[in-house]
Write an enzyme that holds these catalytic residues in place. Structure first.
Site, mmCIF file in Angstrom:
data_model
loop_
_atom_site.group_PDB
_atom_site.id
_atom_site.type_symbol
_atom_site.label_atom_id
_atom_site.label_comp_id
_atom_site.label_asym_id
_atom_site.label_seq_id
_atom_site.Cartn_x
_atom_site.Cartn_y
_atom_site.Cartn_z
ATOM 1 N N ARG A 1 51.215 49.542 -6.483
ATOM 2 C CA ARG A 1 51.321 50.452 -7.629
ATOM 3 C C ARG A 1 52.501 51.398 -7.505
ATOM 4 N NH1 ARG A 1 45.176 51.490 -9.728
ATOM 5 N NH2 ARG A 1 44.499 49.357 -9.351
ATOM 6 N N SER B 1 21.710 50.836 -9.862
ATOM 7 C CA SER B 1 23.070 51.200 -10.250
ATOM 8 C C SER B 1 23.690 50.101 -11.105
ATOM 9 C CB SER B 1 23.876 51.401 -8.946
ATOM 10 O OG SER B 1 25.219 51.677 -9.203
ATOM 11 N N SER C 1 34.931 52.969 -19.071
ATOM 12 C CA SER C 1 36.290 53.352 -19.467
ATOM 13 C C SER C 1 37.274 52.208 -19.552
ATOM 14 C CB SER C 1 36.820 54.381 -18.483
ATOM 15 O OG SER C 1 37.049 53.764 -17.235
ATOM 16 N N HIS D 1 33.751 59.811 -19.859
ATOM 17 C CA HIS D 1 34.635 59.333 -20.929
ATOM 18 C C HIS D 1 34.074 59.612 -22.319
ATOM 19 C CE1 HIS D 1 37.597 57.516 -18.311
ATOM 20 N NE2 HIS D 1 36.572 57.250 -17.524
ATOM 21 N N THR E 1 33.359 65.493 -16.645
ATOM 22 C CA THR E 1 34.596 65.995 -16.052
ATOM 23 C C THR E 1 35.225 67.021 -16.984
ATOM 24 O OG1 THR E 1 36.743 65.406 -15.102
ATOM 25 C CG2 THR E 1 36.103 64.212 -17.064
ATOM 26 N N LYS F 1 39.407 65.202 -18.391
ATOM 27 C CA LYS F 1 39.815 64.205 -19.380
ATOM 28 C C LYS F 1 39.871 64.887 -20.756
ATOM 29 C CE LYS F 1 38.970 60.624 -16.098
ATOM 30 N NZ LYS F 1 38.053 59.693 -15.430
ATOM 31 N N THR G 1 34.042 73.052 0.417
ATOM 32 C CA THR G 1 35.376 72.960 -0.171
ATOM 33 C C THR G 1 35.603 74.140 -1.105
ATOM 34 O OG1 THR G 1 36.943 71.452 -1.221
ATOM 35 C CG2 THR G 1 34.732 71.476 -2.133
ATOM 36 N N THR G 2 36.850 74.572 -1.178
ATOM 37 C CA THR G 2 37.202 75.751 -1.974
ATOM 38 C C THR G 2 36.910 75.525 -3.453
ATOM 39 O OG1 THR G 2 38.850 76.368 -0.360
ATOM 40 C CG2 THR G 2 39.130 77.272 -2.574
ATOM 41 N N THR H 1 40.718 47.720 -10.237
ATOM 42 C CA THR H 1 40.155 48.522 -11.325
ATOM 43 C C THR H 1 39.399 47.623 -12.305
ATOM 44 O OG1 THR H 1 42.078 49.959 -11.057
ATOM 45 C CG2 THR H 1 40.727 50.313 -13.001
HETATM 46 C C1 LIG Z 1 37.726 59.585 -13.938
HETATM 47 C C2 LIG Z 1 36.276 59.291 -13.671
HETATM 48 C C3 LIG Z 1 35.524 60.090 -12.815
HETATM 49 C C4 LIG Z 1 36.162 61.137 -11.959
HETATM 50 O O1 LIG Z 1 36.503 62.247 -12.688
HETATM 51 P P1 LIG Z 1 37.705 63.175 -12.152
HETATM 52 O O2 LIG Z 1 37.423 64.496 -12.734
HETATM 53 O O3 LIG Z 1 38.966 62.546 -12.624
HETATM 54 O O4 LIG Z 1 37.617 63.174 -10.655
HETATM 55 C C5 LIG Z 1 34.153 59.883 -12.732
HETATM 56 N N1 LIG Z 1 33.552 58.910 -13.444
HETATM 57 C C6 LIG Z 1 34.254 58.086 -14.247
HETATM 58 C C7 LIG Z 1 33.535 57.034 -15.000
HETATM 59 C C8 LIG Z 1 35.638 58.240 -14.368
HETATM 60 O O5 LIG Z 1 36.333 57.394 -15.116
#
Ligand SMILES: *Cc1c(COP(=O)(O)O)cnc(C)c1O
Length: 429
Positions: free
Chosen positions: A21, A136, A188, A216, A244, A247, A276-277, A362
């Site tokens: 990549r 899962s 996604s 997503h 998240t 995104k 972690t911070t 991927t």
């Molecule tokens: C991108 C992604 C994550 C991780 O989210 P980030 O905030 O980018 O670390 C988790 N689950 C899925 C399905 C994703 O596509």
């Protein structure tokens, strides 16, 4: 021991499979999304990004940028430590209240990324539940798989979105045994959607807990951007909803929402939270502004859906192999790692369009694709430019255009009606 040669061989193996990549060196331009400056060895020039997960362009929304700058000016750049050692920045407290409200839950917990939130939450839940078994979906994201692995719990993989298979597995387990069903709402790479309500029915029937990744979908579906579960009216039926901030909300960070005891237990036991911070206050403030904006404004969601539908339609009309998608995600089938990279390179070098090739791991081998993500800012003109660039690239590298042959008729039918029936790769492919 020649350590360096081992690393060099690992890299050579990727080159041999055409899946090494290379990241494009891009500088996004706030106020001009989706334009960015691309720096190559030769020069620096403006390109249009067609593969951003900043799905609604919120990363450059003036109010979001201002919230980030304002919080940094008043509270500084960093968080100052982990929350266990340094306490919680106030913007994170407000952000967690906002997230709990977004998903109709009692509590929320913010992590430094969505990846960390899945890994930490799934592993902690499954460790705390005695003799837990995790069910899962086979297409779950790497971060969920990592959480399953880390928990050490028994796992059962069910075929993608396959309710019969899930039920068969649930049925095989004793009623008393704790069970966690882990799945996503929008997948996604294919852009398809899980039957959330029906999975919740099975969870009720067999006494399982549910964990849903809405990464997503948050910001983009539901009346307030609560995701597919909000759109389908089933948020209250899911135990833990994960999302998240990176995104559609355009910033950085991940989170979970759920009942008070669940979230408190994860806060108290998850290594990926404790050691972690915390997110800096400026990022929390920016994310908060973005979430609040999308709770009341549907303009971005509506424009995104319009542009995604238009993009799908014109791609099919041009004979390009659109893959099945029920959402804003627009995948085009290539089916070969080398050709996929060639197509991506040509788009960038000859047409000033950036679409990262999506290759194994991927997606499975043979399903390599270009994954296009239209946003509210990809207007009709940009869509027309995209389709003519893709058509030209397809001709240059000798990929089939379905307008050129009899498959076109079924494709045209798809364009006129239901894009969900455009099936690529063709059966057996
Ligand atoms: C991108 C992604 C994550 C991780 O989210 P980030 O905030 O980018 O670390 C988790 N689950 C899925 C399905 C994703 O596509």
């Amino acid at each position: 021991m020649n350590y360096q040669s081992i690393f060099a061989e690992a890299i050579a193996a990727l080159h041999a499979e055409n899946r090494y990549r290379i990241f494009a060196d891009l500088e996004r331009i706030a106020g001009r999304f989706p334009a960015a400056i691309w720096r190559s060895e030769q020069d620096a020039r403006e390109v249009i990004i067609w593969c951003s997960n900043d799905y609604l362009g919120m990363g450059q929304h003036p109010a979001v940028v201002e919230a980030m700058c304002g919080a940094a000016r008043t509270m500084g750049a960093g968080a100052g430590g982990t929350r266990n050692i340094s306490g919680t920045n106030h913007p994170l407290v407000v952000l967690e209240d906002e997230l709990a409200d977004l998903h109709g839950k009692e509590a929320a917990l913010v992590f430094t990324s969505g990846f960390v939130s899945n890994e930490a939450a799934i592993s902690t839940i499954a460790k705390l539940l005695p003799d837990c078994v995790i069910l899962s979906d086979e297409l779950n994201h790497a971060s969920m798989i990592e959480g399953v692995r880390r928990s050490g719990a028994q796992k059962m993989i069910f075929r993608h979105n396959d309710l019969d298979h899930l039920e068969e597995l649930l049925k095989s387990l004793s009623r008393e045994r704790p069970k966690l069903i882990a799945f996503e709402s929008v997948y996604s790479m294919d852009g398809d959607i899980a039957p959330i309500g029906k999975i919740a029915d099975l969870a009720d029937k067999y006494g399982a807990m549910t964990y849903l990744d809405e990464v997503h979908a948050v910001g983009m579906y539901g009346g307030r951007g609560g995701g597919i579960a909000e759109r389908d009216g089933v948020m209250h039926r899911i135990d833990v909803i994960e999302g998240t901030l990176a995104k559609a909300f355009g910033t950085l960070g991940g989170y979970i929402t759920g009942s008070q005891p669940t979230i408190d237990a994860i806060r108290s036991y998850a290594q990926g939270f404790i050691f972690t911070t915390a997110l800096p206050p400026a990022i929390a403030a920016a994310a908060l502004t973005s979430i609040r904006h999308l709770k009341t404004s549907s303009a971005e969601r509506d424009a995104q859906q319009r542009h995604a539908a238009l993009t799908k339609q014109v791609l099919v009309e041009a004979g390009l192999p659109l893959m099945n998608s029920d959402t804003h995600i627009v995948p085009i089938h290539v089916g070969d790692a080398n050709l996929c990279k060639q197509a991506s390179d040509l788009l960038l070098e000859e047409h000033d369009i950036y679409i990262q090739p999506i290759n194994y791991p991927t997606v499975p081998r043979g399903q390599e694709r270009l994954r296009i993500t239209p946003t509210p800012f990809h207007d009709e003109k940009l869509i027309a430019d995209l389709v003519s660039a893709l058509t030209s690239v397809w001709r240059t590298i000798g990929l089939p255009l379905f307008a050129d042959n009899e498959d076109n008729r079924s494709n045209q039918a798809v364009a006129a009606g239901n894009t969900r029936r455009a099936v690529f790769p063709p059966a057996g492919g």
